[in-house]
Design a protein around this motif. Structure first.
Motif, PDB file in Angstrom:
ATOM      1  N   VAL A 186       2.103 -10.325   0.855  1.00  0.00           N
ATOM      2  CA  VAL A 186       2.490  -8.940   0.591  1.00  0.00           C
ATOM      3  C   VAL A 186       2.458  -7.931   1.643  1.00  0.00           C
ATOM      4  O   VAL A 186       1.567  -8.015   2.448  1.00  0.00           O
ATOM      5  N   ALA A 187       3.349  -7.263   1.775  1.00  0.00           N
ATOM      6  CA  ALA A 187       3.370  -6.241   3.229  1.00  0.00           C
ATOM      7  C   ALA A 187       3.233  -4.808   2.685  1.00  0.00           C
ATOM      8  O   ALA A 187       3.733  -4.243   1.355  1.00  0.00           O
ATOM      9  N   LEU A 188       2.496  -4.039   3.421  1.00  0.00           N
ATOM     10  CA  LEU A 188       2.073  -2.755   3.010  1.00  0.00           C
ATOM     11  C   LEU A 188       2.708  -1.603   3.942  1.00  0.00           C
ATOM     12  O   LEU A 188       2.533  -1.874   5.117  1.00  0.00           O
ATOM     13  N   ALA A 189       3.228  -0.524   3.055  1.00  0.00           N
ATOM     14  CA  ALA A 189       3.930   0.311   4.107  1.00  0.00           C
ATOM     15  C   ALA A 189       3.265   1.876   3.569  1.00  0.00           C
ATOM     16  O   ALA A 189       2.816   2.049   2.417  1.00  0.00           O
ATOM     17  N   ALA A 190       3.104   2.946   4.216  1.00  0.00           N
ATOM     18  CA  ALA A 190       2.715   4.223   3.878  1.00  0.00           C
ATOM     19  C   ALA A 190       3.387   5.154   4.414  1.00  0.00           C
ATOM     20  O   ALA A 190       4.144   5.155   5.455  1.00  0.00           O
ATOM     21  N   ARG A 191       3.523   6.381   3.739  1.00  0.00           N
ATOM     22  CA  ARG A 191       4.411   7.840   4.566  1.00  0.00           C
ATOM     23  C   ARG A 191       3.391   8.875   4.082  1.00  0.00           C
ATOM     24  O   ARG A 191       2.816   8.887   2.897  1.00  0.00           O
ATOM     25  N   ALA A 192       3.373   9.943   4.720  1.00  0.00           N
ATOM     26  CA  ALA A 192       2.460  11.241   4.553  1.00  0.00           C
ATOM     27  C   ALA A 192       3.348  12.016   3.471  1.00  0.00           C
ATOM     28  O   ALA A 192       2.797  12.816   2.646  1.00  0.00           O
ATOM     29  N   GLY A 193       4.735  11.904   3.542  1.00  0.00           N
ATOM     30  CA  GLY A 193       5.788  12.849   2.260  1.00  0.00           C
ATOM     31  C   GLY A 193       6.929  11.894   2.008  1.00  0.00           C
ATOM     32  O   GLY A 193       7.230  11.049   2.758  1.00  0.00           O
ATOM     33  N   ALA A 194       7.391  12.492   0.866  1.00  0.00           N
ATOM     34  CA  ALA A 194       8.606  11.938   0.444  1.00  0.00           C
ATOM     35  C   ALA A 194       9.716  11.854   1.504  1.00  0.00           C
ATOM     36  O   ALA A 194      10.428  10.977   1.422  1.00  0.00           O
ATOM     37  N   PRO A 219      -3.705   5.357   6.381  1.00  0.00           N
ATOM     38  CA  PRO A 219      -3.885   6.325   7.063  1.00  0.00           C
ATOM     39  C   PRO A 219      -4.426   7.753   6.260  1.00  0.00           C
ATOM     40  O   PRO A 219      -3.967   7.764   5.054  1.00  0.00           O
ATOM     41  N   ASP A 220      -5.188   8.468   6.884  1.00  0.00           N
ATOM     42  CA  ASP A 220      -5.708   9.536   6.043  1.00  0.00           C
ATOM     43  C   ASP A 220      -4.768  10.566   5.339  1.00  0.00           C
ATOM     44  O   ASP A 220      -5.088  11.015   4.466  1.00  0.00           O
ATOM     45  N   ASP A 221      -3.566  10.723   6.093  1.00  0.00           N
ATOM     46  CA  ASP A 221      -2.503  11.652   5.373  1.00  0.00           C
ATOM     47  C   ASP A 221      -1.414  11.086   4.625  1.00  0.00           C
ATOM     48  O   ASP A 221      -0.613  11.627   4.182  1.00  0.00           O
ATOM     49  N   VAL A 225       2.764   5.101  -1.010  1.00  0.00           N
ATOM     50  CA  VAL A 225       2.573   3.791  -0.559  1.00  0.00           C
ATOM     51  C   VAL A 225       3.609   2.831  -1.251  1.00  0.00           C
ATOM     52  O   VAL A 225       3.992   3.110  -2.460  1.00  0.00           O
ATOM     53  N   ARG A 226       3.880   1.729  -0.326  1.00  0.00           N
ATOM     54  CA  ARG A 226       5.047   1.009  -0.953  1.00  0.00           C
ATOM     55  C   ARG A 226       4.451  -0.558  -0.361  1.00  0.00           C
ATOM     56  O   ARG A 226       3.727  -0.805   0.409  1.00  0.00           O
ATOM     57  N   PRO A 268      -5.954  11.170  -1.969  1.00  0.00           N
ATOM     58  CA  PRO A 268      -7.049  10.898  -1.282  1.00  0.00           C
ATOM     59  C   PRO A 268      -8.290  10.557  -1.749  1.00  0.00           C
ATOM     60  O   PRO A 268      -8.492  11.303  -2.825  1.00  0.00           O
ATOM     61  N   GLY A 269      -9.145   9.617  -1.400  1.00  0.00           N
ATOM     62  CA  GLY A 269     -10.407   9.491  -2.146  1.00  0.00           C
ATOM     63  C   GLY A 269     -10.379   8.517  -3.462  1.00  0.00           C
ATOM     64  O   GLY A 269     -11.367   8.141  -3.855  1.00  0.00           O
ATOM     65  N   GLU A 270      -9.073   8.035  -3.861  1.00  0.00           N
ATOM     66  CA  GLU A 270      -9.030   7.157  -4.941  1.00  0.00           C
ATOM     67  C   GLU A 270      -8.678   5.840  -4.510  1.00  0.00           C
ATOM     68  O   GLU A 270      -7.862   5.636  -3.658  1.00  0.00           O
ATOM     69  N   HIS A 271      -9.048   4.976  -5.471  1.00  0.00           N
ATOM     70  CA  HIS A 271      -8.540   3.335  -5.069  1.00  0.00           C
ATOM     71  C   HIS A 271      -7.498   3.090  -6.081  1.00  0.00           C
ATOM     72  O   HIS A 271      -7.645   3.521  -7.317  1.00  0.00           O
TER      73      HIS A 271
END
Length: 289
Positions: A186-194, A219-221, A225-226, A268-271
């Motif tokens: 499983v690979a994880l990626a993230a971004r701050a905005g669309a 990351p905090d911002d 998530v993908r 932020p703050g949620e699982h």
């Protein structure tokens, strides 16, 4: 959930100082902020930080700057400096080598690390700023470094007082076999905005229970998530459907779904536990608990 600023105000002195050291290594800076508690708002805390940074004497400024790694070389295992220097990602080897040489020249001339607020800055921007500032006098550089330190402290304090980043976990259940799917990468990626590019954060693999519990931190911002599930190897070994069943047999060409990509929004703050229910010719995902 208790707001972070309220927790900081109520924390013991050692706990609060430990948190402040994550922001700035200057002991006098931390002492001033500790003495100013409680703070009514984040703005009040940031104003106190500005005043404490301005009040640093020469030794205090040196102590604070010494807590920062050179640009282009984030401290190993330090997610803060790594996040702040994300602009180095994708820099060419030649540019990285140039930064190393300029850093050495700067430290030899001024006797301290080159300090710049790297958040949002590209490697080229930092290189150009470093080259330009090499022409300054020692007095000019200490004034600029103090300003940059103040900017860094404000950004770090704001992050410290923000809600914790979202977190993600998953599991994969093979519904055709009625059991967990072990060993699925499983690979994880993230971004701050669309409209922002995806940042690859790393990955893991499902355990014997089909669970993936050790995905990298977000990351905090992060707002999106993908997850990319590499399902090909698992599905290639799945038992073909019984010819008597009203279901297609596995194709000779391999898995019908070699990978499954799932993108979703986070707060932020949620699982977020996002399981994948998988079979050779279909899948579904949902937000679990």
């Amino acid at each position: 959930m208790t707001p972070p600023l309220a927790r900081f105000n109520a924390a013991s002195a050692p706990e609060a100082l430990d948190a402040l050291r994550e922001v700035c290594a200057g002991s006098s800076w931390g002492g001033r902020l500790l003495a100013g508690r409680p703070y009514a708002s984040l703005d009040a805390l940031l104003d106190a930080s500005d005043a404490a940074t301005a009040a640093l004497d020469d030794s205090g400024l040196d102590e604070a700057m010494a807590g920062h790694p050179p640009i282009g070389r984030p401290a190993p295992g330090d997610p803060v400096s790594a996040r702040e220097q994300r602009g180095m990602a994708g820099a060419s080897d030649a540019l990285k080598e140039e930064l190393v040489e300029l850093n050495l020249a700067y430290q030899e001339k001024f006797g301290h690390v080159f300090l710049i607020c790297a958040t949002g800055a590209t490697a080229r921007h930092m290189r150009d700023a470093l080259a330009e500032r090499l022409s300054h006098t020692a007095g000019q550089e200490r004034a600029i470094a103090r300003t940059e330190l103040g900017r860094i402290n404000r950004i770090r304090l704001t992050r410290l007082m923000a809600a914790p980043a979202a977190s993600v976990s998953t599991h994969v259940l093979d519904t055709s076999a009625g059991r967990p799917a072990a060993g699925v990468p499983v690979a994880l990626a993230a971004r701050a905005g669309a409209k922002d590019p995806w940042t690859e954060l790393g990955g893991s693999a499902t355990d014997a229970d089909g669970r993936c519990k050790d995905l990298p931190a977000l990351p905090d911002d992060t707002t999106q998530v993908r997850l990319v599930f590499d399902t090909e190897a698992h599905l290639a070994t799945t038992t073909p459907a019984d010819p008597q069943q009203d279901a297609p047999a596995l194709r000779d060409s391999g898995a019908f779904f070699p990978e499954v990509t799932v993108a979703f929004a986070v707060t932020p703050g949620e699982h977020y536990h996002v399981p994948l229910l998988l079979n050779p010719f279909g899948y579904s995902v949902y937000r679990g608990s």
